[in-house]
Motif scaffolding. Structure first.
Motif, PDB file in Angstrom:
ATOM      1  N   PHE A  68     -55.995  27.981 -22.640  1.00  6.31           N
ATOM      2  CA  PHE A  68     -57.286  28.481 -23.125  1.00  6.31           C
ATOM      3  C   PHE A  68     -57.489  28.138 -24.602  1.00  6.31           C
ATOM      4  N   ARG A  69     -58.742  28.311 -25.034  1.00  5.64           N
ATOM      5  CA  ARG A  69     -59.097  28.270 -26.455  1.00  5.64           C
ATOM      6  C   ARG A  69     -60.028  29.451 -26.699  1.00  5.64           C
ATOM      7  N   ALA A  70     -59.673  30.281 -27.652  1.00  3.17           N
ATOM      8  CA  ALA A  70     -60.502  31.425 -28.036  1.00  3.17           C
ATOM      9  C   ALA A  70     -60.992  31.196 -29.461  1.00  3.17           C
ATOM     10  N   MET A  71     -62.301  31.255 -29.637  1.00  2.08           N
ATOM     11  CA  MET A  71     -62.900  31.149 -30.964  1.00  2.08           C
ATOM     12  C   MET A  71     -63.410  32.529 -31.355  1.00  2.08           C
ATOM     13  N   VAL A  72     -63.061  32.944 -32.568  1.00  4.46           N
ATOM     14  CA  VAL A  72     -63.513  34.237 -33.080  1.00  4.46           C
ATOM     15  C   VAL A  72     -64.360  33.953 -34.312  1.00  4.46           C
ATOM     16  N   MET A  73     -65.608  34.428 -34.285  1.00  4.10           N
ATOM     17  CA  MET A  73     -66.557  34.187 -35.370  1.00  4.10           C
ATOM     18  C   MET A  73     -66.944  35.500 -36.027  1.00  4.10           C
ATOM     19  N   PHE A  74     -66.743  35.575 -37.317  1.00  9.71           N
ATOM     20  CA  PHE A  74     -67.103  36.748 -38.112  1.00  9.71           C
ATOM     21  C   PHE A  74     -68.391  36.417 -38.855  1.00  9.71           C
ATOM     22  N   HIS A  75     -69.476  37.096 -38.510  1.00  8.28           N
ATOM     23  CA  HIS A  75     -70.786  36.862 -39.123  1.00  8.28           C
ATOM     24  C   HIS A  75     -70.923  37.811 -40.315  1.00  8.28           C
ATOM     25  N   PHE A  76     -71.309  37.292 -41.468  1.00 10.41           N
ATOM     26  CA  PHE A  76     -71.420  38.151 -42.644  1.00 10.41           C
ATOM     27  C   PHE A  76     -72.534  37.674 -43.567  1.00 10.41           C
ATOM     28  N   VAL A  77     -73.000  38.618 -44.379  1.00  8.52           N
ATOM     29  CA  VAL A  77     -73.989  38.358 -45.423  1.00  8.52           C
ATOM     30  C   VAL A  77     -73.352  38.771 -46.738  1.00  8.52           C
ATOM     31  N   SER A  78     -73.604  38.028 -47.772  1.00 13.27           N
ATOM     32  CA  SER A  78     -73.029  38.337 -49.087  1.00 13.27           C
ATOM     33  C   SER A  78     -73.912  39.343 -49.822  1.00 13.27           C
ATOM     34  N   ASP A  79     -74.095  40.522 -49.213  1.00 13.30           N
ATOM     35  CA  ASP A  79     -74.880  41.562 -49.875  1.00 13.30           C
ATOM     36  C   ASP A  79     -73.938  42.595 -50.499  1.00 13.30           C
ATOM     37  N   LYS A  80     -74.512  43.517 -51.248  1.00 16.74           N
ATOM     38  CA  LYS A  80     -73.701  44.486 -51.989  1.00 16.74           C
ATOM     39  C   LYS A  80     -72.813  45.347 -51.082  1.00 16.74           C
ATOM     40  N   PRO A  81     -73.328  45.944 -49.993  1.00 17.48           N
ATOM     41  CA  PRO A  81     -72.444  46.764 -49.152  1.00 17.48           C
ATOM     42  C   PRO A  81     -71.281  45.966 -48.540  1.00 17.48           C
ATOM     43  N   THR A  82     -71.538  44.729 -48.147  1.00 16.08           N
ATOM     44  CA  THR A  82     -70.470  43.907 -47.569  1.00 16.08           C
ATOM     45  C   THR A  82     -69.442  43.553 -48.629  1.00 16.08           C
ATOM     46  N   ARG A  83     -69.930  43.204 -49.815  1.00 13.04           N
ATOM     47  CA  ARG A  83     -69.011  42.891 -50.911  1.00 13.04           C
ATOM     48  C   ARG A  83     -68.165  44.118 -51.273  1.00 13.04           C
ATOM     49  N   GLU A  84     -68.789  45.303 -51.289  1.00 12.72           N
ATOM     50  CA  GLU A  84     -68.051  46.533 -51.596  1.00 12.72           C
ATOM     51  C   GLU A  84     -66.975  46.804 -50.549  1.00 12.72           C
ATOM     52  N   HIS A  85     -67.312  46.577 -49.279  1.00 14.58           N
ATOM     53  CA  HIS A  85     -66.343  46.809 -48.205  1.00 14.58           C
ATOM     54  C   HIS A  85     -65.125  45.897 -48.363  1.00 14.58           C
ATOM     55  N   PHE A  86     -65.369  44.611 -48.571  1.00 19.40           N
ATOM     56  CA  PHE A  86     -64.242  43.685 -48.688  1.00 19.40           C
ATOM     57  C   PHE A  86     -63.512  43.825 -50.018  1.00 19.40           C
ATOM     58  N   ALA A  87     -64.190  44.341 -51.033  1.00 18.90           N
ATOM     59  CA  ALA A  87     -63.501  44.648 -52.297  1.00 18.90           C
ATOM     60  C   ALA A  87     -62.524  45.806 -52.068  1.00 18.90           C
ATOM     61  N   ARG A  88     -62.948  46.836 -51.308  1.00 18.86           N
ATOM     62  CA  ARG A  88     -62.046  47.949 -50.986  1.00 18.86           C
ATOM     63  C   ARG A  88     -60.836  47.453 -50.194  1.00 18.86           C
ATOM     64  N   LEU A  89     -61.076  46.585 -49.200  1.00 18.76           N
ATOM     65  CA  LEU A  89     -59.965  46.054 -48.409  1.00 18.76           C
ATOM     66  C   LEU A  89     -58.992  45.252 -49.276  1.00 18.76           C
ATOM     67  N   SER A  90     -59.536  44.563 -50.278  1.00 17.28           N
ATOM     68  CA  SER A  90     -58.717  43.741 -51.175  1.00 17.28           C
ATOM     69  C   SER A  90     -58.166  44.529 -52.352  1.00 17.28           C
ATOM     70  N   ALA A 126     -63.433  35.059 -54.600  1.00 17.87           N
ATOM     71  CA  ALA A 126     -62.597  36.183 -54.163  1.00 17.87           C
ATOM     72  C   ALA A 126     -63.207  36.863 -52.938  1.00 17.87           C
ATOM     73  N   PHE A 127     -64.535  36.960 -52.899  1.00 16.74           N
ATOM     74  CA  PHE A 127     -65.232  37.532 -51.745  1.00 16.74           C
ATOM     75  C   PHE A 127     -64.989  36.684 -50.497  1.00 16.74           C
ATOM     76  N   MET A 128     -65.161  35.373 -50.620  1.00 13.36           N
ATOM     77  CA  MET A 128     -64.940  34.475 -49.477  1.00 13.36           C
ATOM     78  C   MET A 128     -63.478  34.523 -49.038  1.00 13.36           C
ATOM     79  N   ASP A 129     -62.576  34.580 -49.992  1.00  9.86           N
ATOM     80  CA  ASP A 129     -61.147  34.669 -49.659  1.00  9.86           C
ATOM     81  C   ASP A 129     -60.838  35.971 -48.919  1.00  9.86           C
ATOM     82  N   ALA A 130     -61.472  37.065 -49.333  1.00 11.91           N
ATOM     83  CA  ALA A 130     -61.227  38.361 -48.693  1.00 11.91           C
ATOM     84  C   ALA A 130     -61.710  38.359 -47.245  1.00 11.91           C
ATOM     85  N   ILE A 131     -62.870  37.773 -47.005  1.00 15.83           N
ATOM     86  CA  ILE A 131     -63.386  37.703 -45.632  1.00 15.83           C
ATOM     87  C   ILE A 131     -62.504  36.781 -44.794  1.00 15.83           C
TER      88      ILE A 131
END
Length: 185
Positions: free
Chosen positions: A57-79, A90-95
């Motif tokens: 098999f081949r499984a592709m996983v796609m994470f859809h994101f927007v570079s808005d403030k709430p998304t940036r805040e979420h990934f900043a917390r994770l990082s 740093a934002f792109m690296d975190a995602i």
């Protein structure tokens, strides 16, 4: 070529991997992950794409994101970075790292059912590329909505192509085990 139980297995394992990679331990109670009938899309979004492959098999996983403030805040917390100090790179690296962690968890769990599994590195592509994914003729496509705190939503798409008959069954009780966080010091 993918049995219904195999489709359910891929979905369940990905949902568990999402909980272990896109959500910090203090957010677990405030987050829900559910399948969605279709990806309703987000304006001006990008995708991080990873592939998990075996001979079967081949499984592709796609994470859809927007570079808005709430998304940036979420990934900043994770990082564990203050959001104002998070550069675009740093934002792109975190995602990409969250996607890599998610697919690493999924890859490990699929290893219980399949031998010889490999995983790609994260690739960031434009949302317009998603229109061409149907040309890959996947046997299973599932969309997920990840509802985060502060009404933030992320979308994830799973596409699986099978090269042979695939049937396996995942025990939901076994996947419900809590994943721990790795801390380096």
């Amino acid at each position: 070529m993918l049995s219904p139980s195999a489709q359910d297995g891929f979905d369940l394992l990905l949902m568990q991997a999402l909980k272990g990679s896109l959500i910090s331990s203090d957010e677990q109670a405030e987050v829900s992950i559910a399948t969605a009938d279709e990806f309703t899309g987000m304006r001006d979004c990008q995708m991080v794409v990873l592939t998990i492959s075996s001979y079967l098999f081949r499984a592709m996983v796609m994470f859809h994101f927007v570079s808005d403030k709430p998304t940036r805040e979420h990934f900043a917390r994770l990082s564990r970075l203050p959001e104002p100090e998070m550069s675009e790179q740093a934002f792109m690296d975190a995602i990409a790292e969250s996607g890599n962690l998610c697919c690493g968890i999924l890859n490990r769990e699929l290893g219980n059912f399949f031998a010889h599994i490999g995983m790609s590195t994260p690739n960031v592509i434009d949302q317009q590329c998603a229109a061409y994914l149907s040309t890959l003729k996947h046997q299973h496509v599932q969309h997920f909505a990840v509802e985060l705190a502060q009404s933030q939503r992320l979308y994830v798409t799973l596409c699986v192509s099978a090269y042979d008959e695939i049937d396996f069954q995942v025990d939901p009780a076994a996947t419900a085990a809590e994943t721990g966080e790795l801390e380096l010091f």
